[in-house]
Design an enzyme around this catalytic site. Structure first.
Site, PDB file in Angstrom:
ATOM      1  N   PRO A  52       5.614   8.189  -2.679  1.00 28.35           N
ATOM      2  CA  PRO A  52       5.569   6.837  -3.243  1.00 28.35           C
ATOM      3  C   PRO A  52       5.885   6.822  -4.730  1.00 28.35           C
ATOM      4  CG  PRO A  52       3.620   7.307  -1.914  1.00 28.35           C
ATOM      5  CD  PRO A  52       4.355   8.571  -2.066  1.00 28.35           C
ATOM      6  N   GLU A  53       6.889   6.051  -5.087  1.00 29.46           N
ATOM      7  CA  GLU A  53       7.220   5.816  -6.482  1.00 29.46           C
ATOM      8  C   GLU A  53       7.104   4.301  -6.702  1.00 29.46           C
ATOM      9  OE1 GLU A  53      10.852   7.907  -7.608  1.00 29.46           O
ATOM     10  OE2 GLU A  53      10.483   9.422  -6.070  1.00 29.46           O
TER      11      GLU A  53
END
Length: 287
Positions: free
Chosen positions: A2-3
């Site tokens: 997750p960014e």
DNA sequence: CAGATGCCCTGGGCGC
DNA sequence: TGCGCCCAGGGCATCT
């Protein structure tokens, strides 16, 4: 992994589903997920009875404001925030579960436990009341509206290689391994190009690509890689991985020149780039 | 100060 | 079939 786009997709789901709901209790079973709290019972004590008022995001961090409290969540590598009506068994690695008064649940599921959940000690003075624990983060590309000229000046003052700078959360918050590779490919710049070697126009163009790619990914719900670890609050994978042009595409044909995408071990992780399209920069100056 | 390295952790993939 | 090895990498600590 997750960014920013994945965190933003989760934030939108949380905003839709949890704002206005009252928390009846918080169950903590994974001590490592709440490692900032010496007492793992603290989240329950402080959140009990509070109503969720707003859901925010700074870089990869999510914030849930509930009464006077701010719950901060980082998904790490494998973290998921999954909504459930409360029926049915919790998935393995459900380390923290927020139970609402209607029995529905927000489950923090994180097999690799790089993620974390904690209550903020309070807002940082200034800086839009950001939680104090997030004070070290740089600007958020989607919410802070940094002018391109300011970005260019900041970037060009640094001698670091571009990829390291894009991934430096103190410089810009939210970019990790996937999006740094995609942004640099779009800008036709190689990962090891020194930031200070860019001219004003190159730096501004890099910023335009950065914003464009992050926004495009948010529109498609972020990227889920082959492991499908990333999911939104409804358990759905993202679709932006279909638009990746270099990331995890080693050996495949570059969409620009047709040559093979290369994978390079760098900084302890993999970097993907096109040797034909991305320029390495001038290198160290001599003399 | 910036760069390099190692650690945390588990599931999945792969070689034997 | 099964075991052991390695890899994925964000954030942080530590060292140079």
């Amino acid at each position: 992994m997750p960014e920013l786009p994945e965190a933003e997709t989760v934030r939108r789901g949380l905003e839709t589903e949890t704002v206005g709901r009252r928390i009846s209790r918080v169950e903590v079973t994974g001590l490592r997920s709440v490692r900032r709290h010496p007492d793992p019972g603290e989240p329950d004590r402080r959140l009990r009875g509070q109503r969720v008022q707003a859901v925010g995001r700074v870089g990869k961090f999510l914030t849930l404001a509930a009464g006077p409290e701010v719950l901060v969540v980082h998904l790490g590598m494998s973290g998921q925030l999954l909504l459930s009506d409360g029926a049915g068994p919790r998935p393995p690695h459900s380390h923290v579960v927020v139970v609402f008064e209607d029995g529905s649940e927000l489950r923090f599921v994180d097999p690799r436990t790089f993620g974390q959940v904690f209550l903020s000690a309070g807002p940082e003075p200034g800086r839009r009341g950001r939680p104090a624990e997030l004070a070290h983060l740089g600007f958020d590309p989607l919410t802070d509206g940094l002018p391109a000229g300011r970005f260019a000046a900041l970037l060009r003052s640094r001698r670091t290689m571009l990829k390291a700078l894009l991934m430096d959360q103190r410089f810009v918050a939210g970019i990790g391994n996937i999006y740094s590779d995609e942004i640099l490919f779009a800008a036709r710049l190689r990962y090891d190009h020194p930031a200070s070697a860019l001219d004003e126009e190159q730096a501004k163009a890099l910023y335009r690509h950065l914003l464009r790619i992050l926004r495009a990914s948010v529109r498609l719900g972020g990227s889920s890689l082959s492991d499908m670890q990333y999911r939104d609050v409804y358990g759905r994978p993202g679709r932006y991985q279909e638009r990746h042009l270099v990331f995890a595409r080693e050996g495949l044909a570059c969409t620009g020149c047709g040559g093979p995408i290369r994978r390079q071990a760098w900084g302890g992780r993999s970097t993907f780039y096109c040797p034909g399209c991305q320029i390495p920069g001038p290198g160290p100056r001599r003399g």
